[in-house]
Design a protein around this motif. Sequence first.
Motif, PDB file in Angstrom:
ATOM      1  N   ASN A  53       0.830  -1.216   0.000  1.00 17.15           N
ATOM      2  CA  ASN A  53       0.000   0.000   0.000  1.00 17.15           C
ATOM      3  C   ASN A  53       0.858   1.257   0.000  1.00 17.15           C
ATOM      4  O   ASN A  53       0.612   2.197  -0.750  1.00 17.15           O
ATOM      5  CB  ASN A  53      -0.901   0.020   1.249  1.00 17.15           C
ATOM      6  CG  ASN A  53      -2.041  -0.955   1.120  1.00 17.15           C
ATOM      7  OD1 ASN A  53      -2.691  -1.013   0.089  1.00 17.15           O
ATOM      8  ND2 ASN A  53      -2.277  -1.735   2.151  1.00 17.15           N
ATOM      9  N   LYS A  54       1.884   1.244   0.858  1.00 17.92           N
ATOM     10  CA  LYS A  54       2.691   2.464   0.976  1.00 17.92           C
ATOM     11  C   LYS A  54       3.699   2.568  -0.165  1.00 17.92           C
ATOM     12  O   LYS A  54       4.044   3.663  -0.585  1.00 17.92           O
ATOM     13  CB  LYS A  54       3.366   2.508   2.346  1.00 17.92           C
ATOM     14  CG  LYS A  54       2.314   2.557   3.451  1.00 17.92           C
ATOM     15  CD  LYS A  54       2.860   2.538   4.833  1.00 17.92           C
ATOM     16  CE  LYS A  54       1.747   2.402   5.851  1.00 17.92           C
ATOM     17  NZ  LYS A  54       1.187   1.035   5.963  1.00 17.92           N
ATOM     18  N   THR A  55       4.149   1.436  -0.676  1.00 17.21           N
ATOM     19  CA  THR A  55       5.078   1.472  -1.817  1.00 17.21           C
ATOM     20  C   THR A  55       4.396   2.144  -3.008  1.00 17.21           C
ATOM     21  O   THR A  55       4.992   3.012  -3.666  1.00 17.21           O
ATOM     22  CB  THR A  55       5.477   0.029  -2.243  1.00 17.21           C
ATOM     23  OG1 THR A  55       5.667  -0.766  -1.087  1.00 17.21           O
ATOM     24  CG2 THR A  55       6.712   0.031  -3.099  1.00 17.21           C
TER      25      THR A  55
ATOM     26  N   PHE B  83      11.890  -3.462   0.025  1.00 17.72           N
ATOM     27  CA  PHE B  83      12.356  -4.695   0.666  1.00 17.72           C
ATOM     28  C   PHE B  83      11.174  -5.468   1.247  1.00 17.72           C
ATOM     29  O   PHE B  83      10.281  -4.881   1.852  1.00 17.72           O
ATOM     30  CB  PHE B  83      13.296  -4.370   1.838  1.00 17.72           C
ATOM     31  CG  PHE B  83      14.633  -3.859   1.424  1.00 17.72           C
ATOM     32  CD1 PHE B  83      15.724  -4.700   1.360  1.00 17.72           C
ATOM     33  CD2 PHE B  83      14.815  -2.520   1.116  1.00 17.72           C
ATOM     34  CE1 PHE B  83      16.962  -4.233   0.992  1.00 17.72           C
ATOM     35  CE2 PHE B  83      16.050  -2.034   0.753  1.00 17.72           C
ATOM     36  CZ  PHE B  83      17.136  -2.891   0.686  1.00 17.72           C
ATOM     37  N   GLU B  84      11.208  -6.773   1.076  1.00 21.95           N
ATOM     38  CA  GLU B  84      10.221  -7.612   1.756  1.00 21.95           C
ATOM     39  C   GLU B  84      10.883  -8.951   2.053  1.00 21.95           C
ATOM     40  O   GLU B  84      11.203  -9.696   1.128  1.00 21.95           O
ATOM     41  CB  GLU B  84       8.962  -7.789   0.918  1.00 21.95           C
ATOM     42  CG  GLU B  84       7.937  -8.748   1.507  1.00 21.95           C
ATOM     43  CD  GLU B  84       7.630  -8.527   2.993  1.00 21.95           C
ATOM     44  OE1 GLU B  84       7.223  -7.419   3.353  1.00 21.95           O
ATOM     45  OE2 GLU B  84       7.833  -9.472   3.796  1.00 21.95           O
ATOM     46  N   LYS B  85      11.089  -9.220   3.329  1.00 23.49           N
ATOM     47  CA  LYS B  85      11.874 -10.415   3.660  1.00 23.49           C
ATOM     48  C   LYS B  85      11.101 -11.720   3.498  1.00 23.49           C
ATOM     49  O   LYS B  85      11.690 -12.773   3.359  1.00 23.49           O
ATOM     50  CB  LYS B  85      12.488 -10.295   5.048  1.00 23.49           C
ATOM     51  CG  LYS B  85      11.548 -10.501   6.189  1.00 23.49           C
ATOM     52  CD  LYS B  85      12.324 -10.612   7.484  1.00 23.49           C
ATOM     53  CE  LYS B  85      11.357 -10.915   8.604  1.00 23.49           C
ATOM     54  NZ  LYS B  85      11.904 -10.833   9.905  1.00 23.49           N
TER      55      LYS B  85
ATOM     56  N   LYS C 288       6.771 -15.068   0.171  1.00 26.44           N
ATOM     57  CA  LYS C 288       5.371 -15.198  -0.254  1.00 26.44           C
ATOM     58  C   LYS C 288       4.704 -13.815  -0.309  1.00 26.44           C
ATOM     59  O   LYS C 288       3.994 -13.485  -1.262  1.00 26.44           O
ATOM     60  CB  LYS C 288       4.669 -16.097   0.778  1.00 26.44           C
ATOM     61  CG  LYS C 288       3.426 -16.756   0.357  1.00 26.44           C
ATOM     62  CD  LYS C 288       3.579 -18.155  -0.234  1.00 26.44           C
ATOM     63  CE  LYS C 288       2.425 -18.481  -1.161  1.00 26.44           C
ATOM     64  NZ  LYS C 288       2.742 -18.461  -2.541  1.00 26.44           N
ATOM     65  N   ARG C 289       4.969 -13.033   0.733  1.00 26.11           N
ATOM     66  CA  ARG C 289       4.371 -11.695   0.765  1.00 26.11           C
ATOM     67  C   ARG C 289       4.967 -10.807  -0.332  1.00 26.11           C
ATOM     68  O   ARG C 289       4.308  -9.901  -0.846  1.00 26.11           O
ATOM     69  CB  ARG C 289       4.573 -11.064   2.142  1.00 26.11           C
ATOM     70  CG  ARG C 289       3.733 -11.755   3.215  1.00 26.11           C
ATOM     71  CD  ARG C 289       4.122 -11.310   4.607  1.00 26.11           C
ATOM     72  NE  ARG C 289       3.743  -9.938   4.883  1.00 26.11           N
ATOM     73  CZ  ARG C 289       2.614  -9.564   5.477  1.00 26.11           C
ATOM     74  NH1 ARG C 289       1.762 -10.478   5.866  1.00 26.11           N
ATOM     75  NH2 ARG C 289       2.342  -8.305   5.689  1.00 26.11           N
ATOM     76  N   ALA C 290       6.222 -11.103  -0.694  1.00 26.30           N
ATOM     77  CA  ALA C 290       6.854 -10.337  -1.766  1.00 26.30           C
ATOM     78  C   ALA C 290       6.123 -10.559  -3.097  1.00 26.30           C
ATOM     79  O   ALA C 290       6.066  -9.668  -3.951  1.00 26.30           O
ATOM     80  CB  ALA C 290       8.324 -10.706  -1.887  1.00 26.30           C
TER      81      ALA C 290
HETATM   82  C1  LIG Z   1       3.413  -3.838   8.606  1.00 26.77           C
HETATM   83  S1  LIG Z   1       3.784  -4.849   7.301  1.00 26.77           S
HETATM   84  C2  LIG Z   1       4.094  -3.647   6.040  1.00 26.77           C
HETATM   85  C3  LIG Z   1       2.856  -3.103   5.400  1.00 26.77           C
HETATM   86  C4  LIG Z   1       3.190  -2.288   4.172  1.00 26.77           C
HETATM   87  N1  LIG Z   1       4.098  -1.205   4.474  1.00 26.77           N
HETATM   88  C5  LIG Z   1       1.952  -1.710   3.514  1.00 26.77           C
HETATM   89  O1  LIG Z   1       1.584  -0.590   3.810  1.00 26.77           O
HETATM   90  O2  LIG Z   1       1.337  -2.406   2.697  1.00 26.77           O
HETATM   91  C6  LIG Z   1       5.416  -5.339   7.666  1.00 26.77           C
HETATM   92  C7  LIG Z   1       6.089  -6.144   6.564  1.00 26.77           C
HETATM   93  O3  LIG Z   1       7.491  -6.066   6.769  1.00 26.77           O
HETATM   94  C8  LIG Z   1       8.082  -7.304   6.502  1.00 26.77           C
HETATM   95  N2  LIG Z   1       9.364  -7.299   7.245  1.00 26.77           N
HETATM   96  C9  LIG Z   1       9.534  -7.465   8.568  1.00 26.77           C
HETATM   97  N3  LIG Z   1      10.829  -7.346   8.881  1.00 26.77           N
HETATM   98  C10 LIG Z   1      11.490  -7.075   7.746  1.00 26.77           C
HETATM   99  C11 LIG Z   1      12.856  -6.840   7.433  1.00 26.77           C
HETATM  100  N4  LIG Z   1      13.805  -6.879   8.374  1.00 26.77           N
HETATM  101  N5  LIG Z   1      13.206  -6.597   6.144  1.00 26.77           N
HETATM  102  C12 LIG Z   1      12.245  -6.582   5.181  1.00 26.77           C
HETATM  103  N6  LIG Z   1      10.938  -6.817   5.415  1.00 26.77           N
HETATM  104  C13 LIG Z   1      10.564  -7.049   6.686  1.00 26.77           C
HETATM  105  C14 LIG Z   1       7.048  -8.292   6.986  1.00 26.77           C
HETATM  106  O4  LIG Z   1       7.230  -9.546   6.353  1.00 26.77           O
HETATM  107  C15 LIG Z   1       5.755  -7.619   6.573  1.00 26.77           C
HETATM  108  O5  LIG Z   1       5.361  -8.000   5.291  1.00 26.77           O
END
Ligand SMILES: C[S@@+](CC[C@H](N)C(=O)[O-])C[C@H]1O[C@@H](n2cnc3c(N)ncnc32)[C@H](O)[C@@H]1O
Length: 545
Positions: free
Chosen positions: A242-244, A268-270, A273-275
């Motif tokens: 959403n924010k990207t 970045f998305e660690k 699957k979510r990536a």
């Molecule tokens: C709160 S959600 C982000 C929501 C997103 N910003 C949006 O608005 O759609 C947090 C995300 O950060 C990822 N995440 C957590 N730690 C991370 C890290 N160290 N590096 C990259 N991604 C990370 C999680 O897997 C999760 O998908």
Amino acid sequence: MSLYHEAADILTSSPSQGGSLKSRIFKNSKFRSPPNQLYALVLETSKWSPVLTEVIQGADLLKLERKLTPALSLLLVHDLLLAKGGIALPKAHGLRVCIEKYKGRLSSELTRARLRRKSPSLRALKLEMNKAAAGEEANYPRWVRINGLRSSVEEQLETTFAGYSRASRIQDVVTKADRHLYMDPHVPNLVAVTRGFDLTATEAYTSGKIILQDKASCFPAYLLDPGPDDGDVIDACAAPGNKTTHLASILRGHGAASASRPQTIYAFEKDGKRAETLDKMVTLAGSKSMTQIGAGEDFLNADPHSDRFKNVGALLLDPSCSGSGIVGRDSMPELHLPAPNPKASHRHTVTAAGAGAEDSELRVVRDDDGIETVMSSDAVLEKRLVTLSEFQVSLLLHAFEFPAARKITYSTCSVHAVENEQVVMAVLRSEVAMKRGWRVLRRERQVDGMKNWPVRGLLDACGGDKAIADGCIRSYKDDGLGVMGFFVAPFVRDDALAVAAGEGRRREEMPMELNGGGVQGIQDDDDDDDDDDHEDDDEWKGFSD
Ligand SMILES: C[S@@+](CC[C@H](N)C(=O)[O-])C[C@H]1O[C@@H](n2cnc3c(N)ncnc32)[C@H](O)[C@@H]1O
């Protein structure tokens, strides 16, 4: 075991066994029934359980069929009376035969229960049940961000929202039954509309022209306000995106002023699957060409001093948090079970964890990226919050290291100070913050909509520092402003301090691409990125274009 026995097990098992209803079904391989079917059956039956309990008791079903359990009777009567295909068992199956012989009696009881509720039709009763089951979400509008990369407010008002009446107060959008739309006064390109009308089926939604995003979740990108002089941007925790995509739309919106070089968003998305979801969302929103996705990449492993990130001027950090501010996260319909003794019905509270023991409630806290913790005591919650806040601090400290960075927003959808103001205070005291001149951006220097937003950080949690507390932005579920609980803090680098430390450069000393000099359009969707700095894209395996 049949679908109905498995569903009955889920309805009556303890919430401490396996977390939320979703995770108990989808993460559990012991079930033989398709998880989607099981989930839909349990959810719909819970939704209808107040009515079905009356129906079953009115028909004396449990007295007449003593082998039926209350949960099993609810599930079977639900499918018999309300499911399109009826009971999903072979015609001759004992359970089906046993229930079907009472069809006439049960149907009459359903009509009685409907009339008692003064519902003119079954359809009207269904709407009523859905509304009751929506829980706290029913008291909030549906926030819609119009994606400037694909459409405009004007176009959406004339198309998707053509049949909506204009509301002058957010409350009207929530309380009026017919379609209303409210133009948000704080965040550009954002509207609130009446819930209950499915926007996911619209062309605007399926083509990425509109994005369903809570107002508060729009604060971080809007507050960061990356412009042509901010160079590249990092979204450190990006999925679902959403924010990207909001960042991309803002960058493009500032395109009139133009950057001297194409700007890239490193997302970045660690979680791999979510990536994938992130990738889909970025593609749908039309921001793929300006975004590089680090699928499975941990932001904490990104080297701030690598050549790739030398032009990163702004970072958005929206890390995993407790999710305590999210509206409707834990809302599940309350399950009513018919009692074997028809005089008393049992009420089970279905929490985030699923059906509980009788009249009991055991809290399960689900982080915003799905990790569940059964809160057997306050100490367990506290421990989880401390772990999260340590991670949040480490993320911010890492972001502070990027050499060209001058702006950061840090946000959570948590209402706990330990994840919010206390994180801010901890990082401000850090060596890297002092050395590099990071501080909280004062309220009066923030973009208009955020400057005017009335709810600010907690003074006490900021050690009584009014400027810091006022620089932080909060929202609460129950503050009457129609948004979820949220927190954002904007950080900027103090040029003078940074220069004194020999690390920073004054704006006028910065290279053209970062000080706003030069006029050139931002990379277009279809443009090939032939900039020298991007030549090594393919060598760097973490990010995919
Ligand atoms: C709160 S959600 C982000 C929501 C997103 N910003 C949006 O608005 O759609 C947090 C995300 O950060 C990822 N995440 C957590 N730690 C991370 C890290 N160290 N590096 C990259 N991604 C990370 C999680 O897997 C999760 O998908």
